[in-house]
Design a protein around this motif. Sequence first.
Motif, short mmCIF file in Angstrom:
data_model
loop_
_atom_site.label_atom_id
_atom_site.label_comp_id
_atom_site.label_asym_id
_atom_site.label_seq_id
_atom_site.Cartn_x
_atom_site.Cartn_y
_atom_site.Cartn_z
N ALA A 1 0.87 -1.34 -0.16
CA ALA A 1 0.13 0.13 0.10
C ALA A 1 0.50 1.32 -0.08
O ALA A 1 0.54 2.09 -0.70
CB ALA A 1 -1.10 0.07 1.10
N ASP A 2 1.98 1.11 0.85
CA ASP A 2 2.73 2.37 0.96
C ASP A 2 3.39 2.71 -0.41
O ASP A 2 3.94 3.88 -0.71
CB ASP A 2 3.81 2.29 1.81
CG ASP A 2 3.32 2.39 3.22
OD1 ASP A 2 2.25 2.85 3.52
OD2 ASP A 2 4.12 1.81 4.14
N LEU A 3 3.46 1.76 -1.56
CA LEU A 3 4.04 2.18 -2.79
C LEU A 3 3.39 3.23 -3.51
O LEU A 3 3.82 3.93 -4.41
CB LEU A 3 4.18 0.95 -3.75
CG LEU A 3 5.27 -0.41 -3.09
CD1 LEU A 3 4.99 -1.56 -4.08
CD2 LEU A 3 6.63 0.28 -3.40
N ASP A 4 1.99 3.35 -3.09
CA ASP A 4 1.27 4.34 -3.73
C ASP A 4 1.08 5.53 -2.94
O ASP A 4 0.21 6.55 -2.95
CB ASP A 4 -0.27 3.92 -3.87
CG ASP A 4 -0.05 2.61 -4.98
OD1 ASP A 4 0.59 2.76 -5.99
OD2 ASP A 4 -0.81 1.73 -5.10
N HIS A 5 1.47 5.63 -1.64
CA HIS A 5 1.50 6.77 -0.72
C HIS A 5 1.70 8.17 -1.40
O HIS A 5 2.81 8.24 -2.02
CB HIS A 5 2.42 6.56 0.47
CG HIS A 5 2.07 7.18 1.74
ND1 HIS A 5 2.16 8.49 1.91
CD2 HIS A 5 1.22 6.81 2.99
CE1 HIS A 5 1.55 8.80 3.37
NE2 HIS A 5 1.05 7.74 3.75
N SER A 6 1.19 9.11 -0.96
CA SER A 6 1.45 10.61 -1.41
C SER A 6 3.03 11.02 -0.95
O SER A 6 3.18 11.92 -1.48
CB SER A 6 0.47 11.22 -0.85
OG SER A 6 0.24 11.49 0.48
N CYS A 7 3.44 10.67 0.20
CA CYS A 7 4.43 10.97 0.87
C CYS A 7 5.62 10.22 0.19
O CYS A 7 5.75 9.00 0.29
CB CYS A 7 4.73 10.73 2.36
SG CYS A 7 6.15 11.19 3.02
N PRO A 8 6.67 11.08 -0.19
CA PRO A 8 7.76 10.35 -1.10
C PRO A 8 8.51 9.52 -0.18
O PRO A 8 9.01 8.58 -0.78
CB PRO A 8 8.65 11.63 -1.60
CG PRO A 8 7.78 12.71 -1.68
CD PRO A 8 6.66 12.46 -0.75
N ALA A 9 8.88 10.03 0.92
CA ALA A 9 9.54 9.23 1.93
C ALA A 9 8.94 7.94 2.32
O ALA A 9 9.75 7.00 2.50
CB ALA A 9 9.83 10.09 3.15
N VAL A 10 7.83 7.85 2.37
CA VAL A 10 6.89 6.57 2.81
C VAL A 10 7.14 5.71 1.61
O VAL A 10 7.26 4.41 1.80
CB VAL A 10 5.48 6.92 3.05
CG1 VAL A 10 5.08 5.44 3.14
CG2 VAL A 10 5.21 7.77 4.34
#
Length: 97
Positions: A32-41
């Motif tokens: 899910a984090d691959l699509d996160h809005s935060c670049p660091a995540v």
Amino acid sequence: MSRPAPLAAQPRPRALKSEEVLMLAVLEQALADLDHSCPAVRADAEAYFLAYGLDSSAFSFEAVCAQFGFSPSAIRAVVREKIRARKAHHPAIRRAA
């Protein structure tokens, strides 16, 4: 009339242990984090999937794959394609990388 015997013994489904449930949750969150809005995540998620042999914890990508019989190389191929597609659709990401 009797039923024919199966060619191979079928493993009986079993309940997951709590550690296994947590392992799958870690993997699911990283996906899910691959699509996160935060670049660091997103970067952390990419590192989770694309790091090779650096983490020996029970929740490392390699350990989770080994536990459930998943193919790390097949999952990594999907992750790399997802990263490529995201960069192709967002030129600002491509320039920053």
